[in-house]
Write an enzyme that holds these catalytic residues in place. Structure first.
Site, PDB file in Angstrom:
ATOM      1  CD1 TRP A 219      -1.938  -2.231   2.040  1.00 59.64           C
ATOM      2  CD2 TRP A 219      -2.887  -1.475   0.150  1.00 59.64           C
ATOM      3  NE1 TRP A 219      -2.900  -3.131   1.648  1.00 59.64           N
ATOM      4  CE2 TRP A 219      -3.501  -2.692   0.505  1.00 59.64           C
ATOM      5  CE3 TRP A 219      -3.316  -0.819  -1.002  1.00 59.64           C
ATOM      6  CZ2 TRP A 219      -4.518  -3.275  -0.258  1.00 59.64           C
ATOM      7  CZ3 TRP A 219      -4.334  -1.395  -1.755  1.00 59.64           C
ATOM      8  CH2 TRP A 219      -4.921  -2.597  -1.383  1.00 59.64           C
TER       9      TRP A 219
ATOM     10  CE  LYS B 256      -8.300  -3.664   4.326  1.00 64.50           C
ATOM     11  NZ  LYS B 256      -7.341  -2.675   3.849  1.00 64.50           N
TER      12      LYS B 256
ATOM     13  CG  ASP C  61      -3.070   3.816   4.424  1.00 63.77           C
ATOM     14  OD1 ASP C  61      -4.076   3.590   5.118  1.00 63.77           O
ATOM     15  OD2 ASP C  61      -2.793   3.162   3.389  1.00 63.77           O
TER      16      ASP C  61
HETATM   17  C1  LIG Z   1      -6.837  -2.179   2.409  1.00 63.84           C
HETATM   18  C2  LIG Z   1      -5.837  -1.097   2.464  1.00 63.84           C
HETATM   19  C3  LIG Z   1      -5.796  -0.059   1.518  1.00 63.84           C
HETATM   20  C4  LIG Z   1      -6.715  -0.014   0.324  1.00 63.84           C
HETATM   21  O1  LIG Z   1      -7.980   0.386   0.704  1.00 63.84           O
HETATM   22  P1  LIG Z   1      -9.131   0.607  -0.387  1.00 63.84           P
HETATM   23  O2  LIG Z   1     -10.210   1.213   0.468  1.00 63.84           O
HETATM   24  O3  LIG Z   1      -9.492  -0.744  -0.925  1.00 63.84           O
HETATM   25  O4  LIG Z   1      -8.632   1.509  -1.426  1.00 63.84           O
HETATM   26  C5  LIG Z   1      -4.856   0.943   1.675  1.00 63.84           C
HETATM   27  N1  LIG Z   1      -3.994   0.934   2.703  1.00 63.84           N
HETATM   28  C6  LIG Z   1      -3.987  -0.044   3.634  1.00 63.84           C
HETATM   29  C7  LIG Z   1      -3.006   0.001   4.760  1.00 63.84           C
HETATM   30  C8  LIG Z   1      -4.910  -1.088   3.544  1.00 63.84           C
HETATM   31  O5  LIG Z   1      -4.915  -2.065   4.463  1.00 63.84           O
END
Ligand SMILES: *Cc1c(COP(=O)(O)O)cnc(C)c1O
Length: 355
Positions: free
Chosen positions: A99, A190, A166
Site C-alpha cells: 500500500w 478493516k 494511512d
Molecule cells: C486495504 C488497504 C488499503 C486499500 O484500501 P481501499 O479502500 O481498498 O482503497 C490501503 N492501505 C492499507 C493500509 C490497507 O490495508
C-alpha cells in the site's frame, strides 16, 4: 458451526453493529423506511453523521483545528488526493509495503516524491528505522500498519514536516496522538464499517497551500465546507461506522481496545513461537497486532495445505496469507474476540500433536 472470522478486509465487525444495521435496513428509527431509502439530508440522517464525527473526535481525542470527513473512493483515492492537496515541490514516503508503494507511485505523478527508506529487499518484513526525513519536503507519508506483511509502527513518530498516515488497518486499535499528524486517512472496511466509506482527519490550516487547481471533488476544502455532504455520502456504511464507534465507547475506548488487542496478539504470537510447526514472518519488534503473519517451519512446508484444511474444518475463516507472503495471516481486528484467537491456538496445538 461457529465461524472464527480472520478475514483481512472487508473483515469482522462487532455483532451489535451488524444487528443494529440489519434493523435499520428494515426500519430506520421507526420511520417506516429503510436507511437505504432516505435522503442523506433528512433530519433523521443528520444526527447519524454528526454523532459519528463527534465520536471520532472523542475516541481519538482529536484537537481543535482538525476536520473529520467521510468520503468515497477508498484509501486508494487518498493516494492521489494527498499529493493533489499537499505536494507543491517535494514529498517524502516511507516504503513499508504494497500500500505504501502504491501511495508513493501516485505522488510521483504530481512532483518529486522521495522514498526515504524501503524494506522491499527483505520482502517488507520489517519497518526501516534509520532514515532522515528531508526538511524541505511538503509532507512525510507513512503506512502505520502493513496489512499484507504484518508489520506495524507502534508509536506516533516525530516528523520535522507535516506527517500524513494511512491508518486503514489499525485505526481505533490504540490511542493515537493526533496532534503529531497533519492528516490521517483510511478505508473503513478493516476496523470500522463495511466497504464504501473512507475516513479523513485533516488539519484545516495546512490546506490551500498548493498552487495547482484542484478538481472540486478532490479538494478536501469542498468536503470540509459541506460537512461531507457536497455529494451523496455512503449513507449505510456511515451508519454502521457509528454503531462500531458506539460499541468502542461502551467498552471503554481505545486504551481498553489496545489492551485487548495486545492480549490477543500475545496469545497468538506466543503459540507461533512455541509450536515446532510454525514461525512468524515479521521482525519481532515490528510485529503487527492487527495482521499476524506466519508460515510453516522449513521442515514442515508440505503440511501447509493440510493445516489450512484442518483449520477450516474447525471453523477458521480467512487464514490464507496474501500471495506475496504465502502461509497464513490471522487478522485480529478490534471486533475479533479473544475466544477466536484461543480457538486458533487450540487448533495449532492439536495439529502439532499429529506430527
Ligand atoms: C486495504 C488497504 C488499503 C486499500 O484500501 P481501499 O479502500 O481498498 O482503497 C490501503 N492501505 C492499507 C493500509 C490497507 O490495508
Amino acid at each position: 458451526m461457529k465461524k472464527h472470522n480472520f478475514n483481512a478486509g472487508p473483515s469482522i465487525l462487532p455483532q451489535i453493529a451488524i444487528e443494529n444495521t440489519a434493523k435499520a435496513v428494515i426500519d430506520f428509527n421507526g420511520s417506516g423506511l429503510s436507511i437505504m431509502e432516505i435522503s442523506h439530508r433528512s433530519k433523521d440522517f443528520e444526527p447519524v453523521i454528526n454523532e459519528a464525527v463527534e465520536l471520532f473526535k472523542e475516541l481519538l481525542e482529536i484537537p481543535a483545528g482538525y476536520s473529520v470527513l467521510f468520503l468515497g473512493g477508498g484509501a486508494s483515492l487518498q493516494f492521489c488526493m494527498v499529493p493533489f492537496n499537499f505536494l507543491e515541490k517535494k514529498a517524502a514516503y516511507l516504503n513499508t509495503g504494497t500500500w505504501a508503494s502504491k501511495a508513493l507511485k501516485e505522488a510521483k505523478l504530481f512532483g518529486e516524491a522521495v522514498e526515504v527508506a524501503s524494506s522491499k529487499p527483505a520482502n517488507f518484513n520489517y519497518i526501516p528505522k534509520d532514515y532522515s526525513i528531508p526538511t524541505d519536503a511538503d509532507y512525510f507519508h507513512v503506512t502505520t500498519n502493513n496489512t499484507i506483511f504484518g508489520t506495524e509502527l507502534h508509536t506516533d513518530i516525530d516528523s520535522p514536516v507535516p506527517l500524513i498516515a494511512d491508518m486503514s488497518s489499525d485505526i481505533f486499535s490504540r490511542p493515537v496522538d493526533v496532534s503529531k499528524y497533519a492528516m490521517i486517512y483510511g478505508g473503513a472496511q478493516k476496523n470500522l464499517a463495511p466497504a464504501g466509506v473512507t475516513f479523513v482527519i485533516v488539519k484545516d490550516e495546512l490546506l490551500g497551500k498548493v498552487s495547482r487547481a484542484i478538481p472540486t471533488m478532490l479538494d478536501y476544502r469542498t468536503h470540509i465546507k459541506d460537512g461531507s455532504m457536497f455529494n451523496t455520502p455512503p449513507v449505510l456504511p456511515i451508519f454502521t461506522a457509528l454503531e462500531t464507534l458506539r460499541w468502542l465507547k461502551s467498552l471503554g475506548g481505545l486504551k481498553e481496545m489496545q489492551k485487548r488487542n495486545q492480549a490477543k496478539a500475545d496469545l497468538l504470537y506466543g503459540e507461533i513461537d512455541r509450536n515446532k510447526l510454525f514461525k512468524g514472518t515479521a521482525a519481532v519488534e515490528d510485529r503487527s497486532l492487527m495482521n499476524i503473519c506466519f508460515v510453516m517451519n522449513e521442515q514442515y512446508q508440505e503440511l501447509e495445505s493440510e493445516f489450512q484444511a484442518f483449520a477450516s474444518s474447525k471453523g477458521m475463516v480467512g487464514l490464507k496469507g496474501h500471495r506475496s507472503v504465502g502461509g497464513f495471516r490471522a487478522s485480529c481486528y478490534n471486533a475479533l474476540p479473544i475466544e477466536s484467537v484461543q480457538a486458533l491456538v487450540d487448533c495449532m496445538k492439536e495439529f502439532e500433536q499429529k506430527y
